[in-house]
Design a protein around this motif. Structure first.
Motif, PDB file in Angstrom:
ATOM      1  N   VAL A 231       0.833  -1.357  -0.212  1.00  0.00           N
ATOM      2  CA  VAL A 231       0.075  -0.044   0.165  1.00  0.00           C
ATOM      3  C   VAL A 231       0.983   1.313   0.111  1.00  0.00           C
ATOM      4  N   ALA A 232       1.940   1.230   0.670  1.00  0.00           N
ATOM      5  CA  ALA A 232       2.788   2.543   0.886  1.00  0.00           C
ATOM      6  C   ALA A 232       3.426   2.561  -0.463  1.00  0.00           C
ATOM      7  N   CYS A 233       3.641   1.459  -1.201  1.00  0.00           N
ATOM      8  CA  CYS A 233       4.294   1.661  -2.656  1.00  0.00           C
ATOM      9  C   CYS A 233       3.171   2.295  -3.587  1.00  0.00           C
ATOM     10  N   GLU A 234       2.160   1.610  -3.307  1.00  0.00           N
ATOM     11  CA  GLU A 234       1.078   2.351  -4.217  1.00  0.00           C
ATOM     12  C   GLU A 234       1.073   4.123  -3.793  1.00  0.00           C
ATOM     13  N   ILE A 235       1.098   4.305  -2.594  1.00  0.00           N
ATOM     14  CA  ILE A 235       1.065   5.945  -2.414  1.00  0.00           C
ATOM     15  C   ILE A 235       2.245   6.520  -2.943  1.00  0.00           C
ATOM     16  N   ALA A 236       3.323   6.047  -2.744  1.00  0.00           N
ATOM     17  CA  ALA A 236       4.532   6.498  -3.507  1.00  0.00           C
ATOM     18  C   ALA A 236       4.328   6.688  -4.744  1.00  0.00           C
ATOM     19  N   GLU A 237       3.811   5.721  -5.693  1.00  0.00           N
ATOM     20  CA  GLU A 237       3.548   5.613  -7.135  1.00  0.00           C
ATOM     21  C   GLU A 237       2.760   6.840  -7.375  1.00  0.00           C
ATOM     22  N   GLU A 238       1.563   7.105  -6.606  1.00  0.00           N
ATOM     23  CA  GLU A 238       0.675   8.255  -6.864  1.00  0.00           C
ATOM     24  C   GLU A 238       1.474   9.530  -6.858  1.00  0.00           C
ATOM     25  N   PHE A 239       2.022   9.692  -5.652  1.00  0.00           N
ATOM     26  CA  PHE A 239       2.933  10.927  -5.435  1.00  0.00           C
ATOM     27  C   PHE A 239       3.953  11.058  -6.525  1.00  0.00           C
ATOM     28  N   GLY A 240       4.637  10.084  -6.981  1.00  0.00           N
ATOM     29  CA  GLY A 240       5.644  10.006  -8.082  1.00  0.00           C
ATOM     30  C   GLY A 240       5.046  10.498  -9.482  1.00  0.00           C
ATOM     31  N   GLN A 241       3.760   9.946  -9.754  1.00  0.00           N
ATOM     32  CA  GLN A 241       3.065  10.327 -10.788  1.00  0.00           C
ATOM     33  C   GLN A 241       2.785  11.820 -11.084  1.00  0.00           C
ATOM     34  N   TYR A 242       2.318  12.715  -9.850  1.00  0.00           N
ATOM     35  CA  TYR A 242       1.978  13.613 -10.094  1.00  0.00           C
ATOM     36  C   TYR A 242       3.077  14.704 -10.187  1.00  0.00           C
ATOM     37  N   LEU A 243       4.282  14.366  -9.348  1.00  0.00           N
ATOM     38  CA  LEU A 243       5.625  15.066  -9.542  1.00  0.00           C
ATOM     39  C   LEU A 243       6.288  14.875 -10.708  1.00  0.00           C
ATOM     40  N   GLY A 244       6.178  13.454 -11.294  1.00  0.00           N
ATOM     41  CA  GLY A 244       7.011  13.404 -12.684  1.00  0.00           C
ATOM     42  C   GLY A 244       6.320  13.794 -13.884  1.00  0.00           C
ATOM     43  N   ALA A 246       4.233  16.508 -13.839  1.00  0.00           N
ATOM     44  CA  ALA A 246       4.427  17.818 -13.754  1.00  0.00           C
ATOM     45  C   ALA A 246       5.736  18.207 -14.082  1.00  0.00           C
ATOM     46  N   LEU A 247       6.931  17.559 -13.812  1.00  0.00           N
ATOM     47  CA  LEU A 247       8.358  18.027 -14.212  1.00  0.00           C
ATOM     48  C   LEU A 247       8.548  17.676 -15.471  1.00  0.00           C
ATOM     49  N   ALA A 248       7.864  16.752 -16.175  1.00  0.00           N
ATOM     50  CA  ALA A 248       7.901  16.349 -17.432  1.00  0.00           C
ATOM     51  C   ALA A 248       7.230  17.602 -18.508  1.00  0.00           C
ATOM     52  N   ASN A 249       6.282  18.170 -17.810  1.00  0.00           N
ATOM     53  CA  ASN A 249       5.344  19.370 -18.543  1.00  0.00           C
ATOM     54  C   ASN A 249       6.288  20.581 -18.304  1.00  0.00           C
ATOM     55  N   LEU A 250       7.132  20.802 -17.317  1.00  0.00           N
ATOM     56  CA  LEU A 250       8.250  21.868 -17.140  1.00  0.00           C
ATOM     57  C   LEU A 250       9.348  21.659 -17.950  1.00  0.00           C
ATOM     58  N   ALA A 251       9.634  20.590 -18.284  1.00  0.00           N
ATOM     59  CA  ALA A 251      10.977  20.222 -19.099  1.00  0.00           C
ATOM     60  C   ALA A 251      10.705  20.645 -20.233  1.00  0.00           C
ATOM     61  N   VAL A 252       9.280  20.653 -21.083  1.00  0.00           N
ATOM     62  CA  VAL A 252       9.403  21.101 -22.431  1.00  0.00           C
ATOM     63  C   VAL A 252       9.524  22.877 -22.309  1.00  0.00           C
ATOM     64  N   ILE A 253       9.322  23.433 -21.397  1.00  0.00           N
ATOM     65  CA  ILE A 253       9.809  24.745 -21.435  1.00  0.00           C
ATOM     66  C   ILE A 253      11.200  25.202 -21.010  1.00  0.00           C
ATOM     67  N   PHE A 280       8.222  10.256 -15.044  1.00  0.00           N
ATOM     68  CA  PHE A 280       8.876  11.538 -16.054  1.00  0.00           C
ATOM     69  C   PHE A 280       9.144  10.814 -17.199  1.00  0.00           C
ATOM     70  N   MET A 281      10.059   9.840 -17.466  1.00  0.00           N
ATOM     71  CA  MET A 281      10.527   9.093 -18.548  1.00  0.00           C
ATOM     72  C   MET A 281       9.233   8.853 -19.566  1.00  0.00           C
ATOM     73  N   GLU A 282       8.227   8.367 -18.851  1.00  0.00           N
ATOM     74  CA  GLU A 282       7.044   7.935 -19.619  1.00  0.00           C
ATOM     75  C   GLU A 282       6.354   9.081 -20.349  1.00  0.00           C
ATOM     76  N   ARG A 283       6.355  10.370 -19.982  1.00  0.00           N
ATOM     77  CA  ARG A 283       5.681  11.355 -20.437  1.00  0.00           C
ATOM     78  C   ARG A 283       6.557  12.625 -21.249  1.00  0.00           C
ATOM     79  N   VAL A 284       7.730  12.343 -20.648  1.00  0.00           N
ATOM     80  CA  VAL A 284       8.709  13.609 -21.145  1.00  0.00           C
ATOM     81  C   VAL A 284       8.656  13.557 -22.673  1.00  0.00           C
ATOM     82  N   PHE A 285       8.801  14.842 -23.469  1.00  0.00           N
ATOM     83  CA  PHE A 285       9.023  14.959 -24.767  1.00  0.00           C
ATOM     84  C   PHE A 285      10.156  14.373 -24.987  1.00  0.00           C
ATOM     85  N   PHE A 286      10.395  13.967 -26.341  1.00  0.00           N
ATOM     86  CA  PHE A 286      11.691  13.024 -26.748  1.00  0.00           C
ATOM     87  C   PHE A 286      12.867  13.890 -26.699  1.00  0.00           C
ATOM     88  N   ALA A 287      12.857  14.928 -26.992  1.00  0.00           N
ATOM     89  CA  ALA A 287      14.022  15.770 -27.273  1.00  0.00           C
ATOM     90  C   ALA A 287      14.581  16.432 -25.531  1.00  0.00           C
TER      91      ALA A 287
END
Ligand SMILES: [Zn+2]
Length: 313
Positions: A231-244, A246-253, A280-287
């Motif tokens: 269950v703790a791993c699921e919570i960490a995954e949810e946290f990681g997805q939100y942050l990851g 968001a950082l992928a979106n920022l990386a585009v800029i 992050f790696m799942e969603r970040v723009f290829f460049a």
């Protein structure tokens, strides 16, 4: 030999450091932040502390290149602060006032942005020029460095990563008054909130249930992750997805070379990075895929290092 001072003004203490030109810190110390009387004493106290050290070390003014200052508020490029949440100041010409007191050049920046600069100079972002720093503490702070310079923005509020909207359907309010901010999912309090929601969802067995539900913190969640608690791993995954994401979106800029993660939550260590880099790696723009991740290394000293760097450029 030439020197400079780095100053990090917080709501309860002011941290100060005396630096050599090459970035070696010779001495660091703290004074109390006197916020009474609308914070009227803060800058005179800082000036007195610096003058005292200069006298002790017999440093003439000509040998001090400048004084850099980090402040917990939006700071304009001109060194002007319009309002602060916890220093007592309203409009304040920080650069101008401190320069009058010291007769030395002063540079001023937002504390989270300045800490990012410090981490780039001597910490987790060492050797890079384009960097995003995100600080996971009680809230989520951030700083963006492009080509070695802090992205200050038009209102001194550049890099407020914690208030990117990552959930359009959130009904609970963020501290800023908006809803669905990253801070509500990725700060220490945000992770504890995710944990409480997950535990309320069903009766799945987890070590987290052995604790008082209100005592669950980001630390207890990541300690349980390290024990392999599902269950703790699921919570960490949810946290990681939100942050990851968001950082992928920022990386585009920003197109960062490195993303540095600091703050109390980052004490969980490398495992925290694993949970963030995967989404992050799942969603970040290829460049932007070559962006690396690192933990912050300067801790509470990032502010004085970055403030010193403001002066040294
Ligand atoms: Zn917010």
């Amino acid at each position: 030999m030439r020197y400079c001072f780095g100053v990090d003004i917080g709501g309860t203490t002011v941290k100060l450091g005396l630096f050599k030109f090459d970035g070696e810190v010779l001495e660091k110390w703290e004074i109390k932040t006197r916020t009474e009387n609308e914070g009227a004493n803060i800058l005179p106290d800082v000036a007195a502390a610096i003058k005292e050290r200069m006298a002790q070390h017999e440093l003439p003014k000509e040998d001090v290149l400048g004084v850099g200052v980090g402040i917990p508020a939006p700071v304009m490029e001109t060194g002007i602060v319009k309002a602060t949440a916890n220093l007592g100041w309203g409009y304040k010409e920080v650069k101008h006032e401190l320069e009058e007191l010291l007769e030395i050049e002063v540079k001023v920046g937002n504390d989270a942005n300045v800490a990012a600069l410090g981490e780039m100079w001597k910490g987790g972002g060492l050797g890079h020029r384009n960097m995003i720093m995100v600080t996971l503490g009680t809230g989520v702070g951030g700083g963006v460095i492009t080509n070695g310079h802090i992205m200050v923005g038009g209102h001194g509020a550049g890099g407020e990563i914690g208030h990117i909207c990552v959930n359009y359907d959130e009904t609970e309010k963020c501290g800023c008054g908006s809803r669905g901010c990253l801070e509500q999912y990725a700060s220490a309090t945000g992770i504890a909130r995710l944990a409480r929601k997950r535990l309320a969802k069903n009766e799945d067995a987890t070590v987290l249930r052995e604790k008082n539900i209100n005592a669950i913190s980001a630390k207890t969640v990541f300690d349980a992750v390290k024990e392999g608690d599902k269950v703790a791993c699921e919570i960490a995954e949810e946290f990681g997805q939100y942050l990851g994401y968001a950082l992928a979106n920022l990386a585009v800029i920003v197109d960062p070379e490195i993303i540095v993660i600091g703050g109390g939550v980052s004490r969980a260590g490398e495992i925290l990075l694993d949970y963030v880099t995967k989404p992050f790696m799942e969603r970040v723009f290829f460049a932007n895929k070559e962006c690396g991740f690192a933990l912050a290394t300067l801790g509470n000293d990032a502010g004085i290092f970055g403030a010193a760097k403001l002066v040294l450029k």
